[in-house]
Design a protein around this motif. Structure first.
Motif, PDB file in Angstrom:
ATOM      1  N   LEU A   1       0.829  -1.209   0.000  1.00  0.00           N
ATOM      2  CA  LEU A   1       0.000   0.000   0.000  1.00  0.00           C
ATOM      3  C   LEU A   1       0.859   1.253   0.000  1.00  0.00           C
ATOM      4  O   LEU A   1       0.580   2.216  -0.729  1.00  0.00           O
ATOM      5  N   ALA A   2       1.936   1.269   0.803  1.00  0.00           N
ATOM      6  CA  ALA A   2       2.820   2.434   0.853  1.00  0.00           C
ATOM      7  C   ALA A   2       3.510   2.668  -0.487  1.00  0.00           C
ATOM      8  O   ALA A   2       3.624   3.812  -0.952  1.00  0.00           O
ATOM      9  N   ILE A   3       3.962   1.594  -1.132  1.00  0.00           N
ATOM     10  CA  ILE A   3       4.607   1.726  -2.437  1.00  0.00           C
ATOM     11  C   ILE A   3       3.612   2.241  -3.474  1.00  0.00           C
ATOM     12  O   ILE A   3       3.942   3.096  -4.308  1.00  0.00           O
ATOM     13  N   THR A   4       2.369   1.761  -3.421  1.00  0.00           N
ATOM     14  CA  THR A   4       1.346   2.216  -4.370  1.00  0.00           C
ATOM     15  C   THR A   4       1.052   3.694  -4.204  1.00  0.00           C
ATOM     16  O   THR A   4       0.959   4.445  -5.186  1.00  0.00           O
ATOM     17  N   ILE A   5       0.914   4.156  -2.952  1.00  0.00           N
ATOM     18  CA  ILE A   5       0.660   5.578  -2.694  1.00  0.00           C
ATOM     19  C   ILE A   5       1.833   6.424  -3.168  1.00  0.00           C
ATOM     20  O   ILE A   5       1.655   7.496  -3.766  1.00  0.00           O
ATOM     21  N   PHE A   6       3.047   5.970  -2.920  1.00  0.00           N
ATOM     22  CA  PHE A   6       4.236   6.719  -3.349  1.00  0.00           C
ATOM     23  C   PHE A   6       4.300   6.829  -4.871  1.00  0.00           C
ATOM     24  O   PHE A   6       4.565   7.911  -5.413  1.00  0.00           O
ATOM     25  N   LEU A   7       4.026   5.737  -5.564  1.00  0.00           N
ATOM     26  CA  LEU A   7       4.065   5.767  -7.028  1.00  0.00           C
ATOM     27  C   LEU A   7       2.962   6.663  -7.588  1.00  0.00           C
ATOM     28  O   LEU A   7       3.192   7.404  -8.556  1.00  0.00           O
ATOM     29  N   ALA A   8       1.774   6.628  -6.972  1.00  0.00           N
ATOM     30  CA  ALA A   8       0.679   7.485  -7.440  1.00  0.00           C
ATOM     31  C   ALA A   8       1.017   8.952  -7.223  1.00  0.00           C
ATOM     32  O   ALA A   8       0.791   9.791  -8.108  1.00  0.00           O
ATOM     33  N   PHE A   9       1.567   9.293  -6.057  1.00  0.00           N
ATOM     34  CA  PHE A   9       1.943  10.686  -5.778  1.00  0.00           C
ATOM     35  C   PHE A   9       3.031  11.156  -6.736  1.00  0.00           C
ATOM     36  O   PHE A   9       2.984  12.285  -7.246  1.00  0.00           O
ATOM     37  N   THR A  10       4.019  10.308  -6.988  1.00  0.00           N
ATOM     38  CA  THR A  10       5.098  10.674  -7.906  1.00  0.00           C
ATOM     39  C   THR A  10       4.566  10.887  -9.319  1.00  0.00           C
ATOM     40  O   THR A  10       4.961  11.826 -10.010  1.00  0.00           O
ATOM     41  N   THR A  11       3.640  10.038  -9.746  1.00  0.00           N
ATOM     42  CA  THR A  11       3.058  10.181 -11.085  1.00  0.00           C
ATOM     43  C   THR A  11       2.296  11.486 -11.219  1.00  0.00           C
ATOM     44  O   THR A  11       2.426  12.206 -12.222  1.00  0.00           O
ATOM     45  N   VAL A  12       1.489  11.831 -10.203  1.00  0.00           N
ATOM     46  CA  VAL A  12       0.735  13.088 -10.234  1.00  0.00           C
ATOM     47  C   VAL A  12       1.674  14.290 -10.243  1.00  0.00           C
ATOM     48  O   VAL A  12       1.464  15.257 -10.988  1.00  0.00           O
ATOM     49  N   LEU A  13       2.717  14.234  -9.434  1.00  0.00           N
ATOM     50  CA  LEU A  13       3.661  15.345  -9.360  1.00  0.00           C
ATOM     51  C   LEU A  13       4.393  15.556 -10.681  1.00  0.00           C
ATOM     52  O   LEU A  13       4.520  16.687 -11.167  1.00  0.00           O
ATOM     53  N   VAL A  14       4.860  14.467 -11.285  1.00  0.00           N
ATOM     54  CA  VAL A  14       5.565  14.574 -12.566  1.00  0.00           C
ATOM     55  C   VAL A  14       4.626  15.084 -13.654  1.00  0.00           C
ATOM     56  O   VAL A  14       5.001  15.928 -14.478  1.00  0.00           O
ATOM     57  N   SER A  15       3.380  14.609 -13.651  1.00  0.00           N
ATOM     58  CA  SER A  15       2.400  15.069 -14.652  1.00  0.00           C
ATOM     59  C   SER A  15       2.125  16.563 -14.496  1.00  0.00           C
ATOM     60  O   SER A  15       2.006  17.286 -15.498  1.00  0.00           O
ATOM     61  N   ALA A  16       2.028  17.038 -13.239  1.00  0.00           N
ATOM     62  CA  ALA A  16       1.773  18.462 -13.009  1.00  0.00           C
ATOM     63  C   ALA A  16       2.934  19.314 -13.494  1.00  0.00           C
ATOM     64  O   ALA A  16       2.734  20.365 -14.134  1.00  0.00           O
ATOM     65  N   VAL A  17       4.162  18.883 -13.222  1.00  0.00           N
ATOM     66  CA  VAL A  17       5.341  19.648 -13.660  1.00  0.00           C
ATOM     67  C   VAL A  17       5.413  19.688 -15.190  1.00  0.00           C
ATOM     68  O   VAL A  17       5.683  20.736 -15.794  1.00  0.00           O
ATOM     69  N   LEU A  18       5.168  18.544 -15.831  1.00  0.00           N
ATOM     70  CA  LEU A  18       5.195  18.516 -17.296  1.00  0.00           C
ATOM     71  C   LEU A  18       4.106  19.402 -17.895  1.00  0.00           C
ATOM     72  O   LEU A  18       4.331  20.080 -18.912  1.00  0.00           O
ATOM     73  N   SER A  19       2.921  19.431 -17.262  1.00  0.00           N
ATOM     74  CA  SER A  19       1.831  20.279 -17.760  1.00  0.00           C
ATOM     75  C   SER A  19       2.186  21.759 -17.628  1.00  0.00           C
ATOM     76  O   SER A  19       1.851  22.561 -18.502  1.00  0.00           O
ATOM     77  N   MET A  20       2.848  22.124 -16.546  1.00  0.00           N
ATOM     78  CA  MET A  20       3.223  23.522 -16.351  1.00  0.00           C
ATOM     79  C   MET A  20       4.222  23.998 -17.405  1.00  0.00           C
ATOM     80  O   MET A  20       4.239  25.181 -17.766  1.00  0.00           O
ATOM     81  N   TRP A  21       5.042  23.083 -17.893  1.00  0.00           N
ATOM     82  CA  TRP A  21       6.051  23.466 -18.882  1.00  0.00           C
ATOM     83  C   TRP A  21       5.634  23.106 -20.302  1.00  0.00           C
ATOM     84  O   TRP A  21       6.452  23.154 -21.212  1.00  0.00           O
ATOM     85  N   THR A  22       4.366  22.740 -20.476  1.00  0.00           N
ATOM     86  CA  THR A  22       3.827  22.524 -21.817  1.00  0.00           C
ATOM     87  C   THR A  22       3.028  23.757 -22.205  1.00  0.00           C
ATOM     88  O   THR A  22       1.956  23.997 -21.652  1.00  0.00           O
TER      89      THR A  22
END
Length: 277
Positions: A72-93
């Motif tokens: 569960l902890a690994i799943t939450i970490f991967l989901a948070f990392t995915t959302v964070l990376v997507s947000a950063v990429l969207s800001m620079w698109t």
């Protein structure tokens, strides 16, 4: 009698000592069995130990090593990392500004200031292309502050939607990296002390999520209206570039109404003057 009792006890003690130590080392059948079982295991164990271990699937091994909470902890970490990376990429698109009429075409600009002056307080309207051509010819945005070393303004455009307008600022970072910032503008008119007052809201007609209003975007990443208000000083600076237009709007109590073009009609803004009820 006492002597015979002593001899019996001595003999018995000797037998106990012999039975305690001797059977471990005497070459008899019982001693061999116990020695083998003590040091070499029971018969048949050597053959069993030589058998190949049972092969298990790698998923079974992973499941055996990790429990529910670690997964569960690994799943939450991967989901948070995915959302964070997507947000950063969207800001620079950067936004695609080619759909903004008049932003990059070769059409000539009309003098909006003169048209407003000659309207004499009557209702007047302008198309999206006319506004953007006028901004292109008269507005020169300039980056200030620390980021002015590597950043400079490239252009500004107004995209008209139903009920609100989206002001998009395009900056260049370095030689060829575009970064866009937009703010949604909707207007309403109120009366204070018998005079019309124009109020501006930084939100669109479509919420960002639930009750959170869509105030604008950085790149293609949506920003709530409460956070986009930090661009208020930049909008005030833009308004100060057109003091005559601001004065005419305030004098006649103009209120902008935006409508997106449909069925071949162009997107347009109507400036409706204040009429006391």
């Amino acid at each position: 009698m006492p002597g015979s009792n002593n001899r019996k006890r001595t003999k018995k003690r000797a037998e106990e000592e012999t039975s305690l130590w001797g059977f471990l080392f005497n070459n008899n059948e019982q001693g061999q069995d116990i020695t083998k079982s003590a040091f070499f295991g029971h018969p048949g164990e050597e053959e069993d130990s030589e058998e190949a271990p049972e092969q298990r699937h790698w998923l079974h091994e992973i499941w055996r090593r990790f429990n529910f909470w670690s997964i569960l902890a690994i799943t939450i970490f991967l989901a948070f990392t995915t959302v964070l990376v997507s947000a950063v990429l969207s800001m620079w698109t950067p936004q695609n500004m080619r759909d903004i009429a008049g932003y990059s075409d070769n059409g000539s600009a009309r003098d909006i200031t003169a048209l407003l002056r000659n309207a004499n307080g009557q209702e007047i309207s302008f198309t999206e292309a006319e506004i953007n051509r006028y901004l292109r010819e008269t507005c020169r945005i300039r980056q200030t502050g620390v980021f002015s070393i590597i950043t400079h303004g490239h252009g500004i455009g107004l995209r008209i939607h139903d009920g609100y307008a989206e002001l998009v600022i395009d900056r260049m970072i370095g030689a060829n990296i575009h970064q866009t910032t937009s703010v949604n503008l909707s207007f309403r008119q109120e009366t204070e002390h018998g005079r019309p007052v124009l109020k501006v809201d930084f939100k669109s007609t479509t919420p960002l999520a639930g009750d959170v209003q869509h105030g604008g975007s950085i790149g293609t990443f949506g920003i709530p209206d409460r956070h986009i208000s930090m661009l208020n000083p930049a909008l005030r600076t833009l308004l100060d570039c057109y003091p005559e237009i601001a004065g005419i709007v305030e004098e006649h109590g103009y209120c902008p109404y935006f409508s997106k073009g449909q069925n071949g009609n162009e997107s347009r803004v109507r400036l409706v003057p204040y009429r006391p009820s």
